[in-house]
Write an enzyme that holds these catalytic residues in place. Structure first.
Site, PDB file in Angstrom:
ATOM      1  N   SER A  86      55.266  43.791  57.753  1.00  0.00           N
ATOM      2  CA  SER A  86      56.707  43.527  57.876  1.00  0.00           C
ATOM      3  C   SER A  86      57.446  44.709  58.492  1.00  0.00           C
ATOM      4  CB  SER A  86      57.257  43.267  56.466  1.00  0.00           C
ATOM      5  OG  SER A  86      58.645  43.391  56.455  1.00  0.00           O
ATOM      6  N   TYR A 110      58.880  45.864  48.025  1.00  0.00           N
ATOM      7  CA  TYR A 110      58.245  44.948  48.989  1.00  0.00           C
ATOM      8  C   TYR A 110      57.709  45.730  50.189  1.00  0.00           C
ATOM      9  CZ  TYR A 110      57.921  41.539  52.796  1.00  0.00           C
ATOM     10  OH  TYR A 110      57.476  40.795  53.868  1.00  0.00           O
TER      11      TYR A 110
HETATM   12  P1  NAD Z   1      56.499  32.078  52.407  1.00  0.00           P
HETATM   13  O1  NAD Z   1      56.915  32.516  51.030  1.00  0.00           O
HETATM   14  O2  NAD Z   1      57.078  30.829  52.938  1.00  0.00           O
HETATM   15  O3  NAD Z   1      54.910  31.995  52.494  1.00  0.00           O
HETATM   16  C1  NAD Z   1      54.047  32.742  51.657  1.00  0.00           C
HETATM   17  C2  NAD Z   1      53.082  31.764  51.016  1.00  0.00           C
HETATM   18  O4  NAD Z   1      52.179  32.530  50.210  1.00  0.00           O
HETATM   19  C3  NAD Z   1      53.762  30.752  50.087  1.00  0.00           C
HETATM   20  O5  NAD Z   1      53.396  29.438  50.405  1.00  0.00           O
HETATM   21  C4  NAD Z   1      53.279  31.150  48.705  1.00  0.00           C
HETATM   22  O6  NAD Z   1      53.140  30.053  47.818  1.00  0.00           O
HETATM   23  C5  NAD Z   1      51.947  31.831  49.007  1.00  0.00           C
HETATM   24  N1  NAD Z   1      51.602  32.796  47.957  1.00  0.00           N
HETATM   25  C6  NAD Z   1      52.403  33.739  47.417  1.00  0.00           C
HETATM   26  N2  NAD Z   1      51.755  34.384  46.431  1.00  0.00           N
HETATM   27  C7  NAD Z   1      50.516  33.838  46.367  1.00  0.00           C
HETATM   28  C8  NAD Z   1      49.383  34.071  45.546  1.00  0.00           C
HETATM   29  N3  NAD Z   1      49.415  34.988  44.553  1.00  0.00           N
HETATM   30  N4  NAD Z   1      48.274  33.349  45.761  1.00  0.00           N
HETATM   31  C9  NAD Z   1      48.223  32.410  46.745  1.00  0.00           C
HETATM   32  N5  NAD Z   1      49.284  32.118  47.545  1.00  0.00           N
HETATM   33  C10 NAD Z   1      50.409  32.835  47.349  1.00  0.00           C
HETATM   34  O7  NAD Z   1      56.837  33.321  53.351  1.00  0.00           O
HETATM   35  P2  NAD Z   1      56.785  33.464  54.929  1.00  0.00           P
HETATM   36  O8  NAD Z   1      58.153  33.789  55.371  1.00  0.00           O
HETATM   37  O9  NAD Z   1      56.051  32.330  55.534  1.00  0.00           O
HETATM   38  O10 NAD Z   1      55.925  34.805  55.060  1.00  0.00           O
HETATM   39  C11 NAD Z   1      54.526  34.809  55.367  1.00  0.00           C
HETATM   40  C12 NAD Z   1      54.055  36.245  55.432  1.00  0.00           C
HETATM   41  O11 NAD Z   1      54.772  36.952  56.433  1.00  0.00           O
HETATM   42  C13 NAD Z   1      54.248  37.029  54.143  1.00  0.00           C
HETATM   43  O12 NAD Z   1      53.155  37.892  53.980  1.00  0.00           O
HETATM   44  C14 NAD Z   1      55.506  37.822  54.413  1.00  0.00           C
HETATM   45  O13 NAD Z   1      55.567  39.006  53.638  1.00  0.00           O
HETATM   46  C15 NAD Z   1      55.355  38.120  55.888  1.00  0.00           C
HETATM   47  N6  NAD Z   1      56.623  38.370  56.562  1.00  0.00           N
HETATM   48  C16 NAD Z   1      57.550  37.379  56.708  1.00  0.00           C
HETATM   49  C17 NAD Z   1      58.743  37.646  57.361  1.00  0.00           C
HETATM   50  C18 NAD Z   1      59.804  36.590  57.578  1.00  0.00           C
HETATM   51  O14 NAD Z   1      60.836  36.925  58.152  1.00  0.00           O
HETATM   52  N7  NAD Z   1      59.612  35.337  57.160  1.00  0.00           N
HETATM   53  C19 NAD Z   1      58.997  38.937  57.861  1.00  0.00           C
HETATM   54  C20 NAD Z   1      58.038  39.921  57.670  1.00  0.00           C
HETATM   55  C21 NAD Z   1      56.846  39.633  57.044  1.00  0.00           C
END
Ligand code: NAD
Length: 320
Positions: free
Chosen positions: A127, A152
């Site tokens: 991130s 985070y």
């Molecule tokens: P999201 O919350 O929609 O997706 C994350 C998924 O991981 C969810 O479906 C959740 O149920 C699953 N999850 C969480 N904990 C878990 C566990 N213990 N075991 C199994 N599954 C688990 O979030 P997103 O926005 O799709 O983000 C995806 C990735 O990208 C994450 O790692 C997030 O940190 C990273 N990220 C996202 C953004 C953004 O702007 N959306 C920015 C930077 C980084």
């Protein structure tokens, strides 16, 4: 190729899964469908894949190392996209231990399983928050990461470092992609564009932390998916790569774009800036261009237009 997507029921993971299936890949998903936001939305995200013989779903928690290894042994993936995480800066301040367990210990479970089963390519979702209060903009991958300001952000940096260790010790090719504020269709409901669109459409007040001048490098989901796909077909020994729109935009500008597309005025309450929030994010994507041929294509004006029209369509089709 068999590809494992952790967090494949989430916003980015389910969009990626759809893209991989479209390309003819076989995809296995691990997700625990937790209630960080409505798990019903995550079930909806994976519903279209049900019945596809190239798709399999494992409802499991990545904190359970034994279960993770079982899935790796069953599925024998060649490549892994590790996207499962507790996301979000502010909730990490409320529950730092949970973020540590999922994002650090969970990532270690994935790397261990990858090592034990001979995975050929591991992509880690990092991130932009790792840059913290970096005063140099735009942010480059070789900027020192010395000032992350939320649990985070720190867990994501820890994940990158553990990936380096595994890449070094066991020659697992790893790419850590630093995403910058991803938005678009199916967007996470806790994030600004999705939350503001819903509240403005309902005529409810929105809370803006600070005076609206905070700047974010908003990145459209389609651009992130292009970068992710490139990373799987172009593995690297160990690289950290920014994936961003490379155009930083004030929050107040985004709100006015949402207003224009909804044809409604926002009722805004300005409050104190939140601890953990950084004043600006801005990606230098020269490395992504060079290594992945990455080129962000969708500007914020077009991205918000697409998001709002998806939102309105969904509202029209919602069962009352
Ligand atoms: P999201 O919350 O929609 O997706 C994350 C998924 O991981 C969810 O479906 C959740 O149920 C699953 N999850 C969480 N904990 C878990 C566990 N213990 N075991 C199994 N599954 C688990 O979030 P997103 O926005 O799709 O983000 C995806 C990735 O990208 C994450 O790692 C997030 O940190 C990273 N990220 C996202 C953004 C953004 O702007 N959306 C920015 C930077 C980084």
């Amino acid at each position: 190729m068999k590809i494992l997507v952790t967090g494949g029921a989430g916003f980015i993971g389910s969009t990626l899964t759809a893209a991989l299936l479209d390309k003819g890949e076989k995809v296995a998903v691990i997700d625990d469908f937790n209630d960080f936001y409505d798990p019903g939305l995550k079930r909806e995200n994976v519903k279209p894949f049900g019945g596809n013989p190239s798709f399999s779903l494992h409802e499991a928690d990545i904190r359970n190392g034994r279960k993770v290894l079982e899935v790796f042994r069953d599925e024998a993936p060649e490549a892994v996209f590790h996207l499962a995480a507790r996301a979000g800066v502010r909730p990490s301040i409320q529950s730092p231990m949970l973020y540590e367990e999922v994002n650090c210990a969970g990532t270690l479970n994935l790397l261990e399983a990858a090592r034990l089963t001979g995975v050929k390519n591991f992509v880690f979702a990092s991130s932009s928050s790792v840059y913290g209060i970096n005063s140099k903009v735009p942010f480059s991958e070789d900027d020192p990461i010395t000032c992350p300001i939320s649990p985070y952000a720190t867990t994501k940096r820890a994940g990158e470092l553990m990936c380096f260790t595994y890449s070094h010790l066991y020659s697992i090719p790893v790419t850590c992609l630093r995403f910058f504020t991803v938005y678009g269709e199916k967007g996470r409901p806790d994030m600004a564009i999705a939350k503001f669109t819903r509240l403005i459409a309902e005529g409810r007040e929105i809370q803006v932390y600070g005076d609206g001048s905070a700047r974010r490098d908003f990145t459209y989901i389609g651009d992130i998916i292009s970068g992710l796909l490139q990373s799987i077909y172009k593995p690297s020994r160990y690289e950290i790569i920014n994936l961003g729109g490379s155009n930083t935009v004030e929050l107040s500008r985004v709100i006015s774009l949402i207003e224009t597309n909804l044809g409604k005025k926002a009722v805004i309450k300005y409050t104190e800036p939140m601890p953990g929030d950084v004043p600006i994010t801005f990606a230098n994507v020269a490395k992504a261009r060079r290594l992945l041929g990455f080129e962000p294509k969708v500007a914020i004006e077009e991205g918000v237009r697409r998001y709002v029209s998806w939102f309105l369509e969904k509202e029209r089709n919602a069962v009352p």
